[in-house]
Design an enzyme around this catalytic site. Sequence first.
Site, PDB file in Angstrom:
ATOM      1  N   HIS A  30       1.124  -1.155  -0.057  1.00 53.56           N
ATOM      2  CA  HIS A  30      -0.098   0.136   0.513  1.00 53.56           C
ATOM      3  C   HIS A  30       1.254   0.956   0.349  1.00 53.56           C
ATOM      4  CE1 HIS A  30      -2.534  -2.894   1.288  1.00 53.56           C
ATOM      5  NE2 HIS A  30      -3.432  -2.574   1.488  1.00 53.56           N
ATOM      6  N   GLY A 117      -4.309  -4.766  11.376  1.00 54.54           N
ATOM      7  CA  GLY A 117      -4.747  -4.906   9.543  1.00 54.54           C
ATOM      8  C   GLY A 117      -6.296  -5.230   9.589  1.00 54.54           C
ATOM      9  N   LEU A 119      -9.219  -3.163  10.111  1.00 51.05           N
ATOM     10  CA  LEU A 119      -9.393  -2.245  10.905  1.00 51.05           C
ATOM     11  C   LEU A 119     -10.349  -1.640  12.562  1.00 51.05           C
ATOM     12  CD1 LEU A 119      -9.764  -0.137   7.612  1.00 51.05           C
ATOM     13  CD2 LEU A 119      -7.840  -0.453   8.944  1.00 51.05           C
ATOM     14  N   ASP A 153      -8.707   6.886   8.292  1.00 55.70           N
ATOM     15  CA  ASP A 153     -10.282   7.048   7.393  1.00 55.70           C
ATOM     16  C   ASP A 153     -10.909   5.551   8.033  1.00 55.70           C
ATOM     17  OD1 ASP A 153     -10.245  10.321   6.853  1.00 55.70           O
ATOM     18  OD2 ASP A 153      -9.061   9.474   5.313  1.00 55.70           O
ATOM     19  N   GLY A 154     -10.523   4.475   7.414  1.00 51.77           N
ATOM     20  CA  GLY A 154     -11.143   3.193   7.202  1.00 51.77           C
ATOM     21  C   GLY A 154     -11.318   3.006   9.133  1.00 51.77           C
ATOM     22  N   ASN A 183      -6.721  11.474   4.834  1.00 49.91           N
ATOM     23  CA  ASN A 183      -5.730  11.856   3.775  1.00 49.91           C
ATOM     24  C   ASN A 183      -7.203  11.724   2.841  1.00 49.91           C
ATOM     25  OD1 ASN A 183      -6.551   9.546   3.271  1.00 49.91           O
ATOM     26  ND2 ASN A 183      -4.637   8.799   3.402  1.00 49.91           N
ATOM     27  N   HIS A 256      -3.644   3.526  -3.628  1.00 52.56           N
ATOM     28  CA  HIS A 256      -4.035   3.354  -2.026  1.00 52.56           C
ATOM     29  C   HIS A 256      -3.010   1.857  -2.127  1.00 52.56           C
ATOM     30  CE1 HIS A 256      -5.816   1.196   1.303  1.00 52.56           C
ATOM     31  NE2 HIS A 256      -5.869   0.359   0.445  1.00 52.56           N
ATOM     32  N   ARG A 335     -21.483 -19.949  36.519  1.00 51.89           N
ATOM     33  CA  ARG A 335     -21.442 -18.752  36.444  1.00 51.89           C
ATOM     34  C   ARG A 335     -20.968 -18.276  37.904  1.00 51.89           C
ATOM     35  NH1 ARG A 335     -27.398 -14.730  35.951  1.00 51.89           N
ATOM     36  NH2 ARG A 335     -28.075 -16.636  36.742  1.00 51.89           N
ATOM     37  N   SER A 362     -25.255 -10.327  35.595  1.00 50.08           N
ATOM     38  CA  SER A 362     -25.207 -11.859  34.917  1.00 50.08           C
ATOM     39  C   SER A 362     -24.623 -13.110  34.664  1.00 50.08           C
ATOM     40  CB  SER A 362     -25.867 -11.412  33.678  1.00 50.08           C
ATOM     41  OG  SER A 362     -27.568 -10.443  33.867  1.00 50.08           O
ATOM     42  N   GLU A 388     -18.885  -4.532  23.194  1.00 46.26           N
ATOM     43  CA  GLU A 388     -18.377  -6.077  23.290  1.00 46.26           C
ATOM     44  C   GLU A 388     -17.316  -6.281  22.228  1.00 46.26           C
ATOM     45  OE1 GLU A 388     -21.837  -5.756  22.248  1.00 46.26           O
ATOM     46  OE2 GLU A 388     -23.254  -6.497  23.965  1.00 46.26           O
ATOM     47  N   HIS A 450     -30.492 -14.689  22.346  1.00 49.18           N
ATOM     48  CA  HIS A 450     -29.733 -15.000  23.768  1.00 49.18           C
ATOM     49  C   HIS A 450     -28.998 -16.474  23.834  1.00 49.18           C
ATOM     50  CE1 HIS A 450     -31.237 -10.873  24.131  1.00 49.18           C
ATOM     51  NE2 HIS A 450     -30.319 -10.555  25.118  1.00 49.18           N
ATOM     52  N   ARG A 497     -25.928 -20.646  33.483  1.00 49.44           N
ATOM     53  CA  ARG A 497     -26.877 -19.405  34.104  1.00 49.44           C
ATOM     54  C   ARG A 497     -27.745 -20.520  34.953  1.00 49.44           C
ATOM     55  NH1 ARG A 497     -33.286 -18.138  33.826  1.00 49.44           N
ATOM     56  NH2 ARG A 497     -32.903 -16.223  34.591  1.00 49.44           N
TER      57      ARG A 497
END
Lengths: 622, 622
Positions: A30, A117, A119, A153-154, A183, A256, A335, A362, A388, A450, A497
């Site tokens: 690049h 890599g 992004l 930007d990405g 850019n 690019h 849990r 939870s 997350e 869920h 749970r």
Amino acid sequence: MKFKKNIDSLCVDNLKINALAAITKAKSGHPGIAIDAATILHTLFCYHLKYDPKHPLWVNRDRFILSSGHGSALLYAMLRMLGLISRSDLEKFRSYKSNTPGHPEYGLTPGIEASTGPLGQGIAMAVGMALAESQVNKRFPEFSHYTYVLCGDGDLQEGVAQEALSFAGTNKLNKLIVLYDSNDVQLDSFVKSVNLESPKEKYKAMGFKYILVNENSVKKINKAINKAKYSNIPVFIEIKTIIGEGTKKENSNLIHGQPLTNEEISDLKDILTFKKSDNFEYLDDVKNYYIKNIYAKNGVAYNLWNPSKKLMNFLNNELKINLNDINLNKNDSTRNTTGFVLNNLGNQYENIIAGSADLSSSTKIKGVNGVYAPNNRLGRNILYGVREFAMGAIANGIALHSNFRPIVSTFLTFSNYLIPAIRLAAQMRLKTLFIFSHDSVYAGQDGPTHQPIEQLASLRAMPNLTVLRPADENEVKGAIEYYFNKATNPVVIATTRQNIVSTNVTNKLKFEDGAYYIYHGKNPWTLIATGSELNTFYNIGKKLNISVISASNTNNLESLNYNINKAISFEAASTFGWAKYAKYNIGIDEFGISATEKDIIKHFNLDEISLQKKVEEIIKRN
Amino acid sequence: MKFKKNIDSLCVDNLKINALAAITKAKSGHPGIAIDAATILHTLFCYHLKYDPKHPLWVNRDRFILSSGHGSALLYAMLRMLGLISRSDLEKFRSYKSNTPGHPEYGLTPGIEASTGPLGQGIAMAVGMALAESQVNKRFPEFSHYTYVLCGDGDLQEGVAQEALSFAGTNKLNKLIVLYDSNDVQLDSFVKSVNLESPKEKYKAMGFKYILVNENSVKKINKAINKAKYSNIPVFIEIKTIIGEGTKKENSNLIHGQPLTNEEISDLKDILTFKKSDNFEYLDDVKNYYIKNIYAKNGVAYNLWNPSKKLMNFLNNELKINLNDINLNKNDSTRNTTGFVLNNLGNQYENIIAGSADLSSSTKIKGVNGVYAPNNRLGRNILYGVREFAMGAIANGIALHSNFRPIVSTFLTFSNYLIPAIRLAAQMRLKTLFIFSHDSVYAGQDGPTHQPIEQLASLRAMPNLTVLRPADENEVKGAIEYYFNKATNPVVIATTRQNIVSTNVTNKLKFEDGAYYIYHGKNPWTLIATGSELNTFYNIGKKLNISVISASNTNNLESLNYNINKAISFEAASTFGWAKYAKYNIGIDEFGISATEKDIIKHFNLDEISLQKKVEEIIKRN
């Protein structure tokens, strides 16, 4: 400090041409970013970064993450100037078995702080490092450094970056400095076609100090970084650059990802100060300047650093644990037992940082010492918010930073939201612990969104990741000891749970080594189960005199030498992947339903009586 | 319009108490939002939403998405008032086989526009619906509606929501109205502990009109929505509410997910206008008011609507395609052939909307008619930006809207970024087409972050998802015809970056039905392969006189009646899952490497000679 205009230009141009040469030789890479971000990299490394190239792993160094991982050639060119890799390494860019792969890989190349890599994640990992720094710094003031991240930007369009920056702003991570290579061009179009936001207004609203550098010059960038260092909130520096500046393809997306020809490099050199015909050359003047500015200055800093014994103990603690003496309730949800053990360990070890994406109530995973906040940098309970993916990537940054054990949690079904972070942890073999509760359809009334079905299979399919699904309190201990004492890569622990039934024949140490027999029967068949389903198969095994294996960790299942053609597996989840270990697979290959646990068991015929009937039928048929 | 204070209070209180009653009866659910968002829902449905309960699928209706899916009880209480579900349905909230599951499920309950629960995605699906509306509206002005989405703090913290809102702002989707239930509380803490951003400044910077409603009243909310309808940019309405208002647990996270006792509901009624002892009662006054306002008004709108024939054709087009006559290059990469076919179809059918997360140059997937933009609402090439997850969720919104076929694309390895959207598409059985190029390690020098290994397995493990990996131009045709003509759920097509070798024996129609023989040998063994690997196995099969199966779609593999114990599978990816279909599995169970395709093949011993040797060895051993 004074700026020598000529020498700075020479450094920047040397860097550019070396990077371009590597890309052109590899016929892949690049060039756009290699040209436009060279000034940023030179300014940062030469005048700011606390980084002794003779001791690249010095723990008190500033951290620099190239979130735009596709700019790797530029970073490698810099690492070569720092003497961390050789000219020949640079020449082997993107070739087989080189230490200069297409995107930066942590652990492979000295000076690379994180694999990037995919992004956005580099930004989030930098946030994790800045958080980790604030924790160590608060305990040991002699430990103090900045974290810089270069992004494009990405990167900033990615949700994970937005989540992480929102977290950083809220937590006032003032030693985080974001360098935005602005850019105006991305792969498919100009940026304005996909993003019309005002970065200034947006990042200010998100809790950042915003600095605009409207000229891609050493002087202006330097001034901005100097200012940034004294901020009491994180800093977002937007540097206006021109992609592929000076080439015929400048300011267009053609530059690019398409290597320049040698002729195009020659043409570019016409307007640069670097004139050598050998594009891989490291000019003596530049080398001398770097030795003076980087080697000398940072070597002194390194030598002067005098860490306390307490800090060294913190950094060198191997965190080998022993849970023999901890008493856990039988039949309790895993849990709960997992949360109890980790809370206990958190009180013993300052190195443990735990948290959740707004589900600690939870998952039962909660760090100690209060909530981490600007006024409580020692708080080791991280409230990640409902973010997350950033949680996973921030935890990876914490794991990369020094000697922390980051533990994060959400529901197993939402592991989907952070799977790209889990993958990067696996690629880097980080010691991140992912705890996913509500690990089966038994989670109940919240319904199919869920209820995990295919998640265990997805996670098990990933290389370098250990997936553990403890059946009861003994196996919970085994899972946690495994993570602390034996794991050399990230670990997932899936917890229930609902309350479970302890078998009393599970074994902590055997569990740590992988699958193991919990019952030996005379029948030639074998039953295999994991987690909350183990007890049901154990009962059936005893009744029918069939051996039972606890197989949450499938790695060594084959070594147990049972007859796969006379084996039946059971997991209240997708059967995908189980055929390797058992000819007959009981599971759920459809999405869940919203109902009580009792109704769910009935609906899927997973009660003990139905299962025993199924097992008997399979045996009878064969 | 005039507001009758008493009747409005009565409506709101009726709604609240019905919702709370459902939660308390189910002993599970989320009372916090049910209380604080009742006023919002009443104001929207009673005074704004163009929605004829007698024709809930009227295509020209306003769309309403409850992104905070955990507020389902409140929405169900409203649907009951609209007569879409019954009292008894509401009473069966969260119970087995009811149409009122824990989170809203599309296709199960009339009036539910999308399955929600996994946070953030409802917002992105609403953005997709608004985009779809703008496309239909531009073609057929008689088609015109708003899209409303109700979201909470958690929703907005999700990266996917940020990506989608950034996209909506940039594209000036002015008929999108976001209703933000801003109650300052989330599950684990107060919002301020995890998010200190100024929504006003942030969403203005992101291209939204921001309206603050600082009082949770019908009057104020109504005024804001009225204003919103005339905006020329999307609107973000922040409505300050008090979670669990009027209960002892108001303004605390205790009210978020814990049902009230019957006594607590009684206490609440003391300060409300709803006084009946039967908490499921639908008051006559409220019913009459709803009939007048909702039924009558919207029934008229429905009856007056006079769609053109062209619009009806657009909406009813079944899009059955036939690719017999299209000529495709042999040996070309499947990304190229796929891109060519879809481009062709895009020119024929206005219903096809295609795009990429800034990788269309690489995936070759690009919609026709120019780039979609505020000044080109007919553009069917969507530049999603580097926002993979939002791309998936927005595409799902487009699929939900009417009769579009949304096609999105990125690299297979980055399918990880949108896997939660793929899962929701699968749960809803949407007709979204996901094209993932660079489908194996052969993608090359970009290295392990860009090389898929476990992704095919992860996708295949998901229920209701068809994963196709065409080997050449015939199978590409088959894959695309399958999606248009036969699929009843989302489809993934994995395509190669590199050129392939056409076998000349592949078969479009057979491919559409699943796995099929491409060569019949006399040897009792069977070779199974997919995608670019098929040709290698075909050559080996011919040489060794062994049957070869093309098995990209594994669904019907077992019906082909070969001997699994004498079968060898080959895919340049994780072997996870293949043991079900072949005793011997050749693949790559580690991460990739950055090198040229040639070096990669050598490194993993995947050249024809090595593979033939491997096959011969396996056969010899057995």
